[in-house]
Structure formats: structure tokens, C-alpha cells
Write a protein that holds these residues in place. Structure first.
Motif, PDB file in Angstrom:
ATOM      1  N   MET A   1       3.614  -4.711   8.105  1.00  0.00           N
ATOM      2  CA  MET A   1       3.493  -5.438   6.841  1.00  0.00           C
ATOM      3  C   MET A   1       4.795  -5.292   6.047  1.00  0.00           C
ATOM      4  N   THR A   2       5.324  -6.411   5.591  1.00  0.00           N
ATOM      5  CA  THR A   2       6.572  -6.405   4.832  1.00  0.00           C
ATOM      6  C   THR A   2       6.296  -6.202   3.350  1.00  0.00           C
ATOM      7  N   SER A   3       7.034  -5.279   2.729  1.00  0.00           N
ATOM      8  CA  SER A   3       6.858  -5.021   1.298  1.00  0.00           C
ATOM      9  C   SER A   3       8.222  -4.919   0.631  1.00  0.00           C
ATOM     10  N   GLU A   4       8.247  -5.224  -0.645  1.00  0.00           N
ATOM     11  CA  GLU A   4       9.484  -5.126  -1.414  1.00  0.00           C
ATOM     12  C   GLU A   4       9.827  -3.658  -1.660  1.00  0.00           C
ATOM     13  N   ILE A   5      11.111  -3.329  -1.565  1.00  0.00           N
ATOM     14  CA  ILE A   5      11.574  -1.979  -1.895  1.00  0.00           C
ATOM     15  C   ILE A   5      11.761  -1.910  -3.404  1.00  0.00           C
ATOM     16  N   ARG A   6      10.905  -1.145  -4.027  1.00  0.00           N
ATOM     17  CA  ARG A   6      10.931  -1.016  -5.487  1.00  0.00           C
ATOM     18  C   ARG A   6      11.537   0.316  -5.906  1.00  0.00           C
ATOM     19  N   SER A   7      11.608   0.518  -7.207  1.00  0.00           N
ATOM     20  CA  SER A   7      12.255   1.708  -7.745  1.00  0.00           C
ATOM     21  C   SER A   7      11.680   2.997  -7.184  1.00  0.00           C
ATOM     22  N   MET A   8      10.364   3.042  -6.950  1.00  0.00           N
ATOM     23  CA  MET A   8       9.708   4.281  -6.548  1.00  0.00           C
ATOM     24  C   MET A   8       9.306   4.285  -5.076  1.00  0.00           C
ATOM     25  N   THR A   9       9.857   3.371  -4.287  1.00  0.00           N
ATOM     26  CA  THR A   9       9.517   3.289  -2.873  1.00  0.00           C
ATOM     27  C   THR A   9      10.223   4.392  -2.086  1.00  0.00           C
ATOM     28  N   ILE A  10       9.468   5.073  -1.251  1.00  0.00           N
ATOM     29  CA  ILE A  10      10.016   6.081  -0.345  1.00  0.00           C
ATOM     30  C   ILE A  10       9.842   5.576   1.087  1.00  0.00           C
ATOM     31  N   LEU A  11      10.948   5.421   1.799  1.00  0.00           N
ATOM     32  CA  LEU A  11      10.908   4.936   3.168  1.00  0.00           C
ATOM     33  C   LEU A  11      10.858   6.119   4.140  1.00  0.00           C
ATOM     34  N   PRO A  12      10.436   5.873   5.370  1.00  0.00           N
ATOM     35  CA  PRO A  12      10.284   6.971   6.334  1.00  0.00           C
ATOM     36  C   PRO A  12      11.605   7.686   6.628  1.00  0.00           C
ATOM     37  N   ALA A  13      11.529   9.003   6.801  1.00  0.00           N
ATOM     38  CA  ALA A  13      12.674   9.831   7.174  1.00  0.00           C
ATOM     39  C   ALA A  13      12.146  11.184   7.611  1.00  0.00           C
ATOM     40  N   ARG A  14      12.986  11.947   8.291  1.00  0.00           N
ATOM     41  CA  ARG A  14      12.680  13.356   8.547  1.00  0.00           C
ATOM     42  C   ARG A  14      13.264  14.161   7.396  1.00  0.00           C
ATOM     43  N   ARG A  15      12.390  14.742   6.601  1.00  0.00           N
ATOM     44  CA  ARG A  15      12.818  15.483   5.416  1.00  0.00           C
ATOM     45  C   ARG A  15      12.454  16.961   5.574  1.00  0.00           C
ATOM     46  N   GLU A  16      13.406  17.816   5.253  1.00  0.00           N
ATOM     47  CA  GLU A  16      13.143  19.249   5.341  1.00  0.00           C
ATOM     48  C   GLU A  16      13.805  19.978   4.178  1.00  0.00           C
ATOM     49  N   GLU A  17      13.102  20.989   3.691  1.00  0.00           N
ATOM     50  CA  GLU A  17      13.682  21.851   2.669  1.00  0.00           C
ATOM     51  C   GLU A  17      14.700  22.768   3.332  1.00  0.00           C
ATOM     52  N   ILE A  18      15.843  22.931   2.676  1.00  0.00           N
ATOM     53  CA  ILE A  18      16.902  23.763   3.232  1.00  0.00           C
ATOM     54  C   ILE A  18      17.379  24.771   2.194  1.00  0.00           C
ATOM     55  N   GLU A  19      18.102  25.763   2.657  1.00  0.00           N
ATOM     56  CA  GLU A  19      18.772  26.727   1.795  1.00  0.00           C
ATOM     57  C   GLU A  19      20.243  26.792   2.181  1.00  0.00           C
ATOM     58  N   LEU A  20      21.091  26.871   1.180  1.00  0.00           N
ATOM     59  CA  LEU A  20      22.519  27.057   1.380  1.00  0.00           C
ATOM     60  C   LEU A  20      22.882  28.464   0.923  1.00  0.00           C
ATOM     61  N   HIS A  21      23.815  29.080   1.603  1.00  0.00           N
ATOM     62  CA  HIS A  21      24.212  30.449   1.270  1.00  0.00           C
ATOM     63  C   HIS A  21      25.707  30.465   0.949  1.00  0.00           C
ATOM     64  N   THR A  22      26.019  30.881  -0.262  1.00  0.00           N
ATOM     65  CA  THR A  22      27.401  30.822  -0.734  1.00  0.00           C
ATOM     66  C   THR A  22      28.168  32.084  -0.356  1.00  0.00           C
ATOM     67  N   ALA A  23      29.494  31.968  -0.368  1.00  0.00           N
ATOM     68  CA  ALA A  23      30.347  33.100  -0.024  1.00  0.00           C
ATOM     69  C   ALA A  23      30.247  34.226  -1.052  1.00  0.00           C
ATOM     70  N   ASP A  24      29.769  33.930  -2.260  1.00  0.00           N
ATOM     71  CA  ASP A  24      29.599  35.003  -3.252  1.00  0.00           C
ATOM     72  C   ASP A  24      28.147  35.473  -3.335  1.00  0.00           C
ATOM     73  N   GLY A  25      27.364  35.189  -2.300  1.00  0.00           N
ATOM     74  CA  GLY A  25      26.076  35.841  -2.147  1.00  0.00           C
ATOM     75  C   GLY A  25      24.871  35.173  -2.764  1.00  0.00           C
ATOM     76  N   LEU A  26      24.971  33.904  -3.135  1.00  0.00           N
ATOM     77  CA  LEU A  26      23.843  33.206  -3.749  1.00  0.00           C
ATOM     78  C   LEU A  26      23.121  32.337  -2.717  1.00  0.00           C
ATOM     79  N   THR A  27      21.834  32.079  -3.000  1.00  0.00           N
ATOM     80  CA  THR A  27      21.044  31.134  -2.216  1.00  0.00           C
ATOM     81  C   THR A  27      20.762  29.912  -3.072  1.00  0.00           C
ATOM     82  N   LEU A  28      21.116  28.747  -2.557  1.00  0.00           N
ATOM     83  CA  LEU A  28      20.902  27.482  -3.262  1.00  0.00           C
ATOM     84  C   LEU A  28      19.827  26.702  -2.523  1.00  0.00           C
TER      85      LEU A  28
END
Length: 251
Positions: A1-28
Motif C-alpha cells: 500500500m502506497t502512503s505519503e511520507i509525512r512529518s511523523m512517518t518512520i520508514l523501515p530500518a535496522r535500528r539499534e541503541e549504541i554507546e560511544l566511549h571517549t578517550a577521556d573516559g566518558l560513555t555517550l
């Protein structure tokens, strides 16, 4: 089914939560969105607006890039909260440092993308994020940078000269009605970077409010990262989700 892409439309993707680790010891904290069924053709490492004025990884243009571009252009989109910044994803360690110690944050994001074999890495900075890109983003692992609404408050002549000497693409989208730097002045100030392409966007404002402004930004990003790619479609033939209105963080 075809639908218009609106402001709040989320299209399919592989999404994962990640963490970044900085050289000065922080987790982002952050999120990586990749095409659902194919390898990404390129990668956007995004840098959000000023956290002391409401900017974070969910600022609306960056979030809509993650909602749409993995499906529409086979791009990976990496978003994260810089030090001391919080969103629904969580709070990153540390505290805001005005763009100085954030150099470790930028480096951590680039290193994450490189270590995880995310190809053809481009920085996409918005407002304060453009300052981080200019000051700290001229990295061998980065192909180029796209700047949205650069204020040029923190980044100075030496930063521009470094980008000029490096020769990497620098694409600068400047709203006609920006609060800080408008196209005429931007052309003059970025003339230091001989390869810089300054694009004035008629009718746009610093926050890129409105679907037409968002679509212009996303089209420009894709056109420069993937030369020859057609304009993004405005409809989608397949399943979609709709975000809550509270997710539309126009900041």
C-alpha cells in the motif's frame, strides 16, 4: 500500500541503541539506523544543535534523517548525545564544555563508525554541530561534511583554513532567514575554503521548521553524499510507523 511520507512517518530500518566511549573516559548514548535489507552505501555521523538551548540527538532534522534515509537512500545514520546531553535514549556522561572537550565526542563517533565498518563517513552538523564539525571533524576517516545553519560563533579562521588545506568537500546550507549567519555573509566567510559549496535556501529559517524545509535538507544531503541519486520520493510503498507528536523535536 502506497502512503505519503509525512512529518511523523518512520520508514523501515535496522535500528539499534549504541554507546560511544571517549578517550577521556566518558560513555555517550546514541542510535544507529541502517538499511533494513542491504548494506549502507554511505554513513552520516550527525552532530546536534546546542544542548544548552534544547539541542540533542532527537532534534527534528536529524531524527527525520534517521527515520527516512536508511530506507530511501540506503544510508546509515548515526546519532548521539554529546557529553552531558539527555534525550529519550538517555543521558551521556560528563557535562557541556562549550565545544572544547566535545572533540573527544566527535572522535568517538567517527571511531565507532570506522570500527564497525560503516562506509563512506560524512559528518552532518546542525548549528552547534557545525562548529564541532569544523573544529574537530577534519579526520582522515571522514570523506566530507555538510553544515546546516552554521553560526560560526566558535569555529574560526584557523578551522576554515584547515578544511581548505585538507581539500575535503564542505557543503554549507544557509537559511535565507537565519538568525545568525545569512547567505551573503556565509559566502564571504566560507570563501576561505576554496572547495566549500555555500547554498542559500530561500524562505528557510535556522530551525528548518516545516516539511518542505526538511525535505530540502535531506535532498541536499543525499545529492552530495550519493552524486546522481534522484530526489527523494514523497511516498512509500510498504509498511510504515507513525511517531507520537511529542517526538517531533523542532529544536
Amino acid at each position: 500500500m502506497t502512503s505519503e511520507i509525512r512529518s511523523m512517518t518512520i520508514l523501515p530500518a535496522r535500528r539499534e541503541e549504541i554507546e560511544l566511549h571517549t578517550a577521556d573516559g566518558l560513555t555517550l548514548v546514541g542510535e544507529l539506523a541502517r538499511p533494513e535489507q542491504t548494506a549502507p552505501r554511505a554513513t552520516l555521523v550527525t552532530l546536534h544543535p546546542l544542548p544548552t538551548h534544547g539541542g540533542f540527538m532527537d532534534s527534528h532534522v536529524l531524527r527525520k534523517a534517521s527515520w527516512r534515509l536508511p530506507a530511501l537512500a540506503d544510508l546509515a545514520v548515526l546519532r548521539f548525545n554529546t557529553r552531558g546531553t539527555a534525550s529519550a535514549r538517555g543521558r551521556s556522561d560528563g557535562s557541556f564544555d562549550g565545544g572544547d572537550a566535545e572533540r573527544f565526542d566527535v572522535a568517538a563517533a567517527i571511531e565507532y563508525a570506522e570500527f564497525h565498518d560503516l562506509p563512506r563517513r560524512w559528518l552532518v552538523g546542525w548549528s552547534f554541530g557545525t562548529e564541532l564539525a569544523l573544529m574537530h571533524g577534519d579526520d582522515p576517516a571522514v570523506e566530507g561534511a555538510i553544515l546546516l545553519s552554521p553560526p560560526l560563533h566558535r569555529a574560526g579562521l584557523e578551522d576554515l583554513q584547515r578544511w581548505d588545506a585538507g581539500g575535503k568537500p564542505l557543503v554549507v546550507l544557509v537559511p535565507e532567514l537565519d538568525d545568525y549567519l545569512r547567505p551573503e555573509d556565509a559566502h564571504e566567510r566560507f570563501s576561505v575554503v576554496r572547495q566549500a559549496e555555500v547554498i542559500g535556501v530561500e524562505g528557510a529559517k535556522h530551525l528548518w521548521v516545516g516539511e518542505s524545509a526538511v525535505r530540502r535538507v535531506l535532498d541536499e544531503i543525499v545529492a552530495h553524499v550519493l552524486p546522481g541519486h534522484p530526489p527523494l520520493p514523497t511516498t512509500w510503498d510498504g509498511p510504515t510507523q507513525t511517531a507520537d507528536q511529542d517526538d517531533d523535536q523542532t529544536r
